[in-house]
Write an enzyme that holds these catalytic residues in place. Structure first.
Site, PDB file in Angstrom:
ATOM      1  CB  SER A  89       3.647 -17.269  14.576  1.00  0.00           C
ATOM      2  OG  SER A  89       2.486 -17.490  15.346  1.00  0.00           O
ATOM      3  NE  ARG A 101      -1.738  -1.880   3.538  1.00  0.00           N
ATOM      4  CZ  ARG A 101      -2.157  -2.315   4.720  1.00  0.00           C
ATOM      5  NH1 ARG A 101      -3.448  -2.296   4.984  1.00  0.00           N
ATOM      6  NH2 ARG A 101      -1.310  -2.754   5.626  1.00  0.00           N
ATOM      7  CB  VAL A 133       1.042  -9.155  18.231  1.00  0.00           C
ATOM      8  CG1 VAL A 133       1.633  -7.753  18.275  1.00  0.00           C
ATOM      9  CG2 VAL A 133       2.102 -10.195  18.536  1.00  0.00           C
ATOM     10  CE1 TYR A 164      -0.066 -17.043  10.268  1.00  0.00           C
ATOM     11  CE2 TYR A 164      -0.585 -18.016  12.400  1.00  0.00           C
ATOM     12  CZ  TYR A 164       0.058 -17.051  11.646  1.00  0.00           C
ATOM     13  OH  TYR A 164       0.831 -16.095  12.270  1.00  0.00           O
TER      14      TYR A 164
END
Length: 764
Positions: free
Chosen positions: A645, A540, A691, A658
């Site tokens: 993670s 972005r 988080v 995931y």
């Protein structure tokens, strides 16, 4: 057509809680949700602005005297808002402030006014006085890192407040009371949401008709009530056949209303699809033609094809001024200046009252090969006759007068510009040049000082010399041939404090992927604080520009922005190949870009979600590592830090793919370390649990904000916590390599074991 949202955000100072309450009630009555984003005096200066920059729903910035005098509210806000406002969906609103009357002890309203120069100067002076007061207080012994950071924030705001207020004025901010009185009509008109406006007036008309009917029946009880017309709450799509249209009795106004009332995320596409049959039908084309072509332009369709359609349409309806104006805009963007000029002229002939048509004609005449200044001036004068307060027309006319040597006329224009916009720094600078040419050196120096105060970029050694602000250096004397005239130049040096050259402390280059939000953004700030040179990547560009602007402004370090998607190998190659020699030697690679999509059992999972996670979390990490580590190997130094993670350590129900991708990151980190250890390259990873201050939950649940509220009953890690861990790994001595940091919030013991005992557990 503007996409309509279900949720809006009000960013405001806590003293304006009453205003939030009124707006919240109005939005609720209109069928929308308004969420609060308040300045928190207990948090760090800059947090309020960062939270605003991360909002995906439309933001209303409520400016009050309290906010404009708040360090926590104003620090970094000018930079953030300069990017947020570009979308058109984020707007500013003015309301009164509040303070306590020292004599009566009663709460009183304080007017928020910076429409005139005196109001702007009042805020500039307030911040300058605050900086001097705080600096004096610190020098008397009350110092420390927190105090120094606050003093720095105050200084930054004091230098930016003038430009910020000018920017707000340019956007014609809404007045809070007017918005409430209009039942939000003014707000939705401002953001271009025609559907709300039309629906409001449609409902108002129905209510008025009901009131008239009740009043008529009250006057004559024997009067038979008229047959009520059924009003559909949700207008259903029409069939394309003419017979069906006749049977339904659909009027053209209903057709246009339907096109404007599309509310879902594919509004433009749906509007185009709905209008297409009517655009091709000669019976309707004139009425829906311009609307259809305008929507097609906004949808990003092929501009050449739209131009062909426009030319064909205008062949049938040559008096459609708006269509000519649209054609002129498209031709002008394609640099077909003569064609643009033709259509603008046709638009003006069809409708002389068309908004700012003379201004566009002036601009187009100036873009001609030889530039027709005479005609441009003529159109600018016409524009100002109809719109005496159009700032751009006034300023451009002044520039044209100055260019032809009509200095007094130019001066008059620039003075009028300053009446309309008291902080227009270009007008001050132009006046300085004019007064210099007219030999009014004192006035020239005065205007130059004002211009530099509003925009420091005007202040150069050459300008200081020309306006008599400093003694020339030996180099500048040689350049200007003033060796024998140095004594004629007045000595009035200006004391300008330079920002510290932070990056001189550390010349290492850090590349961070996914730097536009969450952990990546926080990590960028952490390394910036220590003076590292940054390469920030993300999908972005608006977010990248925002964070780049803020970091450069605050830390004065080199920042390079690379706009690409790590899933796209060719785009990744092109971006990294574009690095110049002074940016190629990347010392630290932080593979942060990653995401979770969906939370479903394996037999119900989405293939699209799986591919997105595999392409981002695994392939993206591999692409970046493969393209950057050869340089590290060649130099025999470097550091790769992967963001893994707890999902790379254990699995949990419905987290199948995931967890698989993060287990892959864990394995790849270990394998990379084995391959690269021979070349003195460190490889490690940080593995956080939950988080917040990230977009993780929102992305996982496809933007469903209700499902994404997973942190209401416990305190997880913050993105800053993870950034601290990453920086700790990167800043160890050369002989130390931290291979893995596993961290979670105190209330989280594993992926599934979270003690949801509330968020106030750790308060003093």
């Amino acid at each position: 057509m503007t996409e309509q949202h279900s949720t809006y955000i009000l960013a405001y100072h806590p003293s304006n809680g009453e205003e939030f309450g009124k707006l919240e009630k109005a939005f609720k009555q209109a069928g929308f949700q308004l969420l609060p984003l308040k300045v928190d005096n207990q948090k760090e200066a800059g947090d309020f602005s960062r939270l605003i920059s991360q909002c995906t729903s439309p933001v209303i910035l409520l400016l009050s005297d309290n906010l404009l005098k708040s360090v926590e509210g104003m620090y970094q806000l000018p930079g953030v808002w300069s990017f947020m406002r570009k979308s058109g969906k984020n707007v500013s609103m003015i309301s009164a402030g509040r303070n306590i009357d020292p004599e009566s002890g009663q709460l009183q309203e304080v007017r928020t006014d910076f429409t005139r120069m005196s109001g702007v100067i009042r805020y500039i002076n307030w911040w300058q006085d605050k900086y001097l007061d705080e600096r004096a207080f610190n020098s008397n012994g009350s110092s420390g890192e927190a105090k120094e950071d606050r003093l720095k924030a105050i200084k930054v705001v004091s230098t930016e407040i003038g430009d910020f207020l000018k920017m707000i004025k340019e956007d014609s901010p809404l007045d809070f009371e007017d918005v409430i009185d209009s039942n939000l009509i003014l707000y939705f008109e401002k953001i271009g949401d025609e559907s709300f406006v039309r629906e409001y007036w449609h409902q108002t008309a129905i209510e008025a008709e009901e009131e008239q009917k009740i009043a008529a029946e009250a006057e004559d009880p024997n009067l038979e009530p008229k047959q009520e017309q059924k009003v559909e709450a949700d207008f259903q799509p029409l069939e394309n056949s003419e017979e069906d249209k006749e049977q339904e009795g659909i009027e053209l106004t209903d057709i246009l209303m339907k096109a404007r009332e599309i509310k879902n995320t594919e509004g433009l596409a749906n509007a185009l699809s709905f209008l297409q049959p009517y655009y091709k039908n000669p019976d309707y084309q004139e009425e829906v033609g311009f609307l259809f072509l305008l929507y097609a332009t906004k949808s990003g369709a092929d501009k050449s094809e739209i131009l062909r359609e426009l030319e064909s349409y205008l062949g049938k309806y040559p008096k459609d001024a708006k269509a000519h104006y649209l054609a002129g805009e498209l031709h002008e963007k394609n640099r077909h200046i003569e064609a643009a000029l033709h259509h603008y002229k046709s638009a003006r002939e069809a409708d002389k009252e068309l908004l700012l048509i003379d201004y566009r004609l002036a601009i187009t005449n100036l873009k001609m090969d030889e530039g027709n200044f005479k005609k441009a001036k003529k159109h600018l004068k016409k524009s100002l006759k109809r719109h005496p307060k159009h700032l751009d027309s006034m300023y451009l006319l002044g520039e044209l007068y100055a260019r032809e040597g009509s200095l007094k006329k130019a001066r008059n224009c620039f003075e009028k510009v300053l009446e309309l916009d008291p902080v227009h720094h270009f007008a001050y600078y132009d006046l300085a040049l004019i007064e210099f040419d007219l030999k009014n050196l004192a006035k020239a120096k005065h205007y130059y000082n004002l211009a530099c105060g509003l925009n420091p970029e005007f202040k150069t050694e050459e300008n200081d010399l020309a306006f008599g602000m400093s003694v020339p250096s030996k180099t500048s004397i040689e350049k200007t041939g003033l060796e024998n005239k140095a004594e004629e130049i007045p000595t009035a040096p200006v004391n300008v404090e330079e920002k510290p050259d932070m990056h001189s402390k550390n010349e290492k280059i850090v590349l961070i992927t996914g730097a536009t939000s969450g952990i990546g953004r926080a990590t960028a700030y952490k390394f910036a604080q220590q003076g590292y040179k940054l390469i920030l990547t993300g999908r972005r560009m608006d977010r990248l520009e925002s964070i780049g602007f803020l970091i450069k402004a605050e830390f004065n370090i080199p920042v390079l922005l690379l706009n690409f998607d790590v899933r796209d190998l060719e785009a990744t190659k092109q971006a990294l190949d574009s690095l110049t020699d002074d940016w190629k030697n990347i010392d630290i690679l932080v593979n942060n870009a990653g995401l979770a999509k969906g939370l479903a059992p394996i037999h119900e999972g989405s293939f699209d979600h799986w591919e997105t996670m595999i392409d981002t979390n695994i392939k993206g990490l591999l692409y970046m590592t493969r393209l950057i580590t050869p340089g590290m190997v060649e130099r025999k130094t470097g550091h790769v830090i992967n963001v893994c993670s707890t999902a790379g350590k254990e699995v949990y129900p419905n987290g199948n793919v995931y967890c698989g991708t993060k287990h892959a990151v864990d394995a790849l980190t270990k394998a990379m370390r084995l391959d690269l250890v021979h070349y003195n390259i460190k490889v490690g990873q940080v593995s956080p649990g939950h988080v917040e201050e990230t977009e993780f939950a929102k992305v996982r649940f496809d933007g469903d904000e209700e499902k994404a509220k997973i942190y209401n009953e416990f305190i997880p890690l913050s993105s800053k916590d993870v950034a601290e861990a990453i920086f700790f790994m990167a800043s160890r001595p050369a002989h130390v390599n931290i291979q893995d940091i596993l961290l979670m919030g105190t209330q989280q013991a594993s992926s599934n074991l979270i003690v949801k005992s509330g968020r106030d557990v750790f308060k003093d």
